[in-house]
Enzyme design. Structure first.
Site, PDB file in Angstrom:
ATOM      1  N   ASP A 200       0.863  -1.170   0.000  1.00 44.66           N
ATOM      2  CA  ASP A 200       0.000   0.000   0.000  1.00 44.66           C
ATOM      3  C   ASP A 200       0.902   1.223   0.000  1.00 44.66           C
ATOM      4  O   ASP A 200       1.980   1.203   0.608  1.00 44.66           O
ATOM      5  CB  ASP A 200      -0.888   0.012   1.253  1.00 44.66           C
TER       6      ASP A 200
ATOM      7  N   THR B 255     -13.829  -2.157  -7.925  1.00 46.48           N
ATOM      8  CA  THR B 255     -15.013  -2.040  -8.779  1.00 46.48           C
ATOM      9  C   THR B 255     -14.769  -0.963  -9.825  1.00 46.48           C
ATOM     10  O   THR B 255     -14.522   0.194  -9.491  1.00 46.48           O
ATOM     11  CB  THR B 255     -16.248  -1.693  -7.925  1.00 46.48           C
TER      12      THR B 255
ATOM     13  N   PHE C 130     -17.670  -9.488  -3.727  1.00 49.51           N
ATOM     14  CA  PHE C 130     -19.072  -9.332  -3.318  1.00 49.51           C
ATOM     15  C   PHE C 130     -19.173  -9.350  -1.795  1.00 49.51           C
ATOM     16  O   PHE C 130     -20.154  -9.811  -1.234  1.00 49.51           O
ATOM     17  CB  PHE C 130     -19.920 -10.465  -3.920  1.00 49.51           C
ATOM     18  N   LEU C 131     -18.113  -8.874  -1.137  1.00 49.75           N
ATOM     19  CA  LEU C 131     -18.064  -8.945   0.324  1.00 49.75           C
ATOM     20  C   LEU C 131     -18.975  -7.905   0.953  1.00 49.75           C
ATOM     21  O   LEU C 131     -19.030  -6.775   0.486  1.00 49.75           O
ATOM     22  CB  LEU C 131     -16.636  -8.691   0.820  1.00 49.75           C
TER      23      LEU C 131
ATOM     24  N   GLY D 266     -35.977   1.167   5.632  1.00 47.60           N
ATOM     25  CA  GLY D 266     -35.192   1.884   6.641  1.00 47.60           C
ATOM     26  C   GLY D 266     -35.051   3.336   6.262  1.00 47.60           C
ATOM     27  O   GLY D 266     -35.949   3.925   5.637  1.00 47.60           O
TER      28      GLY D 266
ATOM     29  N   CYS E 280     -20.244   1.039  -1.204  1.00 50.82           N
ATOM     30  CA  CYS E 280     -20.509   0.409  -2.506  1.00 50.82           C
ATOM     31  C   CYS E 280     -21.787   0.864  -3.182  1.00 50.82           C
ATOM     32  O   CYS E 280     -21.748   1.358  -4.307  1.00 50.82           O
ATOM     33  CB  CYS E 280     -20.540  -1.106  -2.345  1.00 50.82           C
TER      34      CYS E 280
ATOM     35  N   LYS F  70     -24.336   0.673   8.706  1.00 52.94           N
ATOM     36  CA  LYS F  70     -25.007  -0.550   9.140  1.00 52.94           C
ATOM     37  C   LYS F  70     -24.262  -1.069  10.375  1.00 52.94           C
ATOM     38  O   LYS F  70     -23.169  -0.569  10.686  1.00 52.94           O
ATOM     39  CB  LYS F  70     -25.042  -1.590   8.016  1.00 52.94           C
TER      40      LYS F  70
ATOM     41  N   ARG G 215     -18.887   5.857   5.513  1.00 52.41           N
ATOM     42  CA  ARG G 215     -19.053   6.340   4.145  1.00 52.41           C
ATOM     43  C   ARG G 215     -20.529   6.311   3.736  1.00 52.41           C
ATOM     44  O   ARG G 215     -21.185   5.293   3.862  1.00 52.41           O
ATOM     45  CB  ARG G 215     -18.194   5.511   3.176  1.00 52.41           C
TER      46      ARG G 215
HETATM   47  C1  UDX Z   1     -22.747  -4.324  -0.417  1.00 49.62           C
HETATM   48  C2  UDX Z   1     -23.093  -5.629  -1.136  1.00 49.62           C
HETATM   49  O1  UDX Z   1     -24.058  -6.365  -0.359  1.00 49.62           O
HETATM   50  C3  UDX Z   1     -21.838  -6.441  -1.386  1.00 49.62           C
HETATM   51  O2  UDX Z   1     -22.167  -7.597  -2.138  1.00 49.62           O
HETATM   52  C4  UDX Z   1     -20.838  -5.570  -2.172  1.00 49.62           C
HETATM   53  O3  UDX Z   1     -19.647  -6.244  -2.387  1.00 49.62           O
HETATM   54  C5  UDX Z   1     -20.559  -4.297  -1.406  1.00 49.62           C
HETATM   55  O4  UDX Z   1     -21.776  -3.609  -1.170  1.00 49.62           O
HETATM   56  P1  UDX Z   1     -22.170  -3.579   2.046  1.00 49.62           P
HETATM   57  O5  UDX Z   1     -21.925  -2.215   1.497  1.00 49.62           O
HETATM   58  O6  UDX Z   1     -21.203  -4.108   3.046  1.00 49.62           O
HETATM   59  O7  UDX Z   1     -22.238  -4.646   0.878  1.00 49.62           O
HETATM   60  O8  UDX Z   1     -23.581  -3.530   2.763  1.00 49.62           O
HETATM   61  P2  UDX Z   1     -24.975  -4.310   2.728  1.00 49.62           P
HETATM   62  O9  UDX Z   1     -25.069  -5.229   3.866  1.00 49.62           O
HETATM   63  O10 UDX Z   1     -25.275  -4.861   1.403  1.00 49.62           O
HETATM   64  O11 UDX Z   1     -25.951  -3.091   3.052  1.00 49.62           O
HETATM   65  C6  UDX Z   1     -25.872  -1.886   2.300  1.00 49.62           C
HETATM   66  C7  UDX Z   1     -26.847  -0.867   2.822  1.00 49.62           C
HETATM   67  O12 UDX Z   1     -28.174  -1.261   2.520  1.00 49.62           O
HETATM   68  C8  UDX Z   1     -26.818  -0.629   4.327  1.00 49.62           C
HETATM   69  O13 UDX Z   1     -26.895   0.753   4.584  1.00 49.62           O
HETATM   70  C9  UDX Z   1     -28.042  -1.342   4.832  1.00 49.62           C
HETATM   71  O14 UDX Z   1     -28.558  -0.777   6.018  1.00 49.62           O
HETATM   72  C10 UDX Z   1     -28.991  -1.168   3.666  1.00 49.62           C
HETATM   73  N1  UDX Z   1     -30.028  -2.207   3.578  1.00 49.62           N
HETATM   74  C11 UDX Z   1     -29.700  -3.492   3.314  1.00 49.62           C
HETATM   75  C12 UDX Z   1     -31.360  -1.852   3.738  1.00 49.62           C
HETATM   76  O15 UDX Z   1     -31.691  -0.670   3.964  1.00 49.62           O
HETATM   77  N2  UDX Z   1     -32.314  -2.821   3.618  1.00 49.62           N
HETATM   78  C13 UDX Z   1     -32.028  -4.110   3.360  1.00 49.62           C
HETATM   79  O16 UDX Z   1     -32.955  -4.928   3.267  1.00 49.62           O
HETATM   80  C14 UDX Z   1     -30.673  -4.465   3.204  1.00 49.62           C
END
Ligand code: UDX
Length: 429
Positions: A38, A125, A149-150, A252, A259, A319, A326
């Site tokens: 890095d 990405t 896809f984490l 919500g 992402c 979350k 972010r």
């Molecule tokens: C996401 C994708 O799920 C993952 O596959 C990709 O690689 C990166 O982006 P992440 O950003 O960690 O992952 O969060 P995720 O758990 O998907 O939630 C994203 C946002 O959506 C959160 O703010 C969460 O609160 C919101 N969310 C999720 C909802 O409001 N409702 C839902 O039903 C699910």
């Protein structure tokens, strides 16, 4: 170009942000030698001292037990000499136009030798077409797209137990795709072998679809409020249809994170730049922005003017189980509340340090119960399990007012109301 590589060569990981650190740690955990670099020397120093700069369950232990196999450096040459597969994990933040900023990717590519011995495996990405453009400008470089896809908060678990692993390569580069496949094969999960542009699109389309699902259920929740239906019941009834599925139907106060906002916008821009107006995504983004602000009108409905009101935010990160701020909805919410004259106090179990520099004027508390003291209203922003277990009678005795807005439908409303508090969720009556 095209020679086979020995399985025993170390794997290079470039960029140790969220994705790079999880990727490097998990490859090491699979028994591979990894060299991670890095440009941020402070970050590398901290990691060498055993300090993990992000909150990600399981990551610290994983890095600790694989210390022997994971070498860290700030020097590109220390990666290029021994490694042939280079996993590019640098960030691609949005620019003002909503396009992805590829300057860090370009910087990595510019440092790769033209010898043709290396394969760049893109985990960052990037817009569809990036791989083709890099290949065109660097014809000797082998290129593989292997999007991640984490999910934050379960990234290690997701990495070690993937639903699917997408590997895209164009003709001539299959040897590197085979190498990547061999690394991932022990993890199980469906292997999707495809061309580079399709792999790039899978990543963008998957995130855009999930974001669409969230904006959809948020709009359904808003309609439920009008017709006095319960969105939890609606989502359950919808989700039992196999074609719809139960996941990502939780309404919500809007999606956030590193992402979804960025990738949805990047896909919209990508389409626009190629002459296609992606109408649906424009609405998905707008619904999400409005959803963050709906809490304000709920507060005004109960409290009238917000001038001088004390509002407690429970949770700040986008979350639970992460300190990532972010695009967190709390940023917009706190800003709007302050602009309307309210005073904001906040508590998050892990995100305070990350939030402080982004939220000026907010009063940070070291517990939920401290945050609610003297508050006119409490807003649950991030559904940390500890908030669902709060002693609501205690909360009620500490508050000045009696309003609880459950921005994630994470609380048991009957427990809140039994304590004499007024409860309002999203799309529930
Ligand atoms: C996401 C994708 O799920 C993952 O596959 C990709 O690689 C990166 O982006 P992440 O950003 O960690 O992952 O969060 P995720 O758990 O998907 O939630 C994203 C946002 O959506 C959160 O703010 C969460 O609160 C919101 N969310 C999720 C909802 O409001 N409702 C839902 O039903 C699910």
């Amino acid at each position: 170009m095209g020679q086979q590589m020995s399985d025993q060569r170390p794997i290079g990981v470039i960029g140790v942000g969220w994705v790079g650190l999880v990727t490097a740690g998990c490859f090491a955990d699979l028994g591979r030698e990894v060299i991670a670099m890095d440009v941020n020397a402070a970050k590398i120093d901290a990691l060498e001292r055993g300090e993990v700069p992000i909150h990600e369950p399981g990551l610290e232990g994983l890095l600790e037990r694989n210390r022997e196999r994971l070498r860290l450096t700030t020097e590109m040459s220390e990666v290029l000499d021994p490694a042939r597969l280079l996993f590019c994990c640098v960030d691609t933040p949005p620019t003002y136009s909503g396009d992805a900023d590829l300057s860090r990717v370009e910087s990595v590519v510019s440092q790769l030798p033209e010898s043709g011995e290396h394969a760049l495996v893109m985990k960052s990405t990037v817009p569809a077409g990036t791989g083709r453009a890099i290949r065109r400008d660097h014809p000797s470089l082998t290129y593989v797209s292997c999007p991640e896809f984490l999910k934050e908060g379960s990234a290690v678990e997701d990495f070690l137990h993937p639903d699917r692993v997408v590997i895209g390569a164009d003709p001539g580069d299959e040897w590197a795709a085979d190498e990547v496949e061999a690394i991932y094969r022990p993890l199980g999960g469906e292997l999707v072998r495809t061309d580079v542009a399709s792999a790039e699109m899978i990543k963008l389309a998957a995130n855009a679809f999930l974001a669409t699902k969230i904006s959809f259920i948020n709009e359904i929740a808003n309609v439920c409020e009008e017709v006095r239906a319960d969105v939890a019941e609606v989502a359950k009834g919808m989700g039992l249809d196999e074609r719809i599925g139960p996941q990502f139907l939780r309404p919500g106060i809007g999606y956030g994170g590193s992402c979804f906002p960025k990738d949805v916008s990047a896909l919209k821009q990508l389409a626009g730049n190629s002459g296609y107006h992606f109408q649906l995504l424009t609405a998905v983004i707008e619904v999400n922005e409005l959803q963050k602000r709906r809490v304000i009108s709920k507060l005004q409905k109960h409290l009238g003017s917000l001038v001088g009101r004390e509002i407690a935010l429970l949770g700040l990160a986008f979350k639970p189980d992460t300190d990532d701020m972010r695009e967190a909805s709390s940023l917009v919410l706190a800003g709007r509340l302050q602009a309307d004259g309210a005073r904001v106090r906040a508590y998050d179990p892990v995100a305070e340090d990350a939030a402080r520099p982004l939220m000026s004027g907010v009063d940070f508390s070291d517990s939920a119960l401290r945050a609610v003291e003297g508050a006119d209203a409490v807003v649950l922003v991030t559904e940390w399990p500890e908030f669902a277990e709060l002693d609501w009678a205690e909360v009620a005795s500490r508050m000045r007012g009696d309003l609880v807005i459950d921005g994630r439908n994470a609380l048991r409303s009957e427990l809140v109301t039994a304590a004499g508090l007024a409860y309002e969720g999203i799309g529930r009556h």
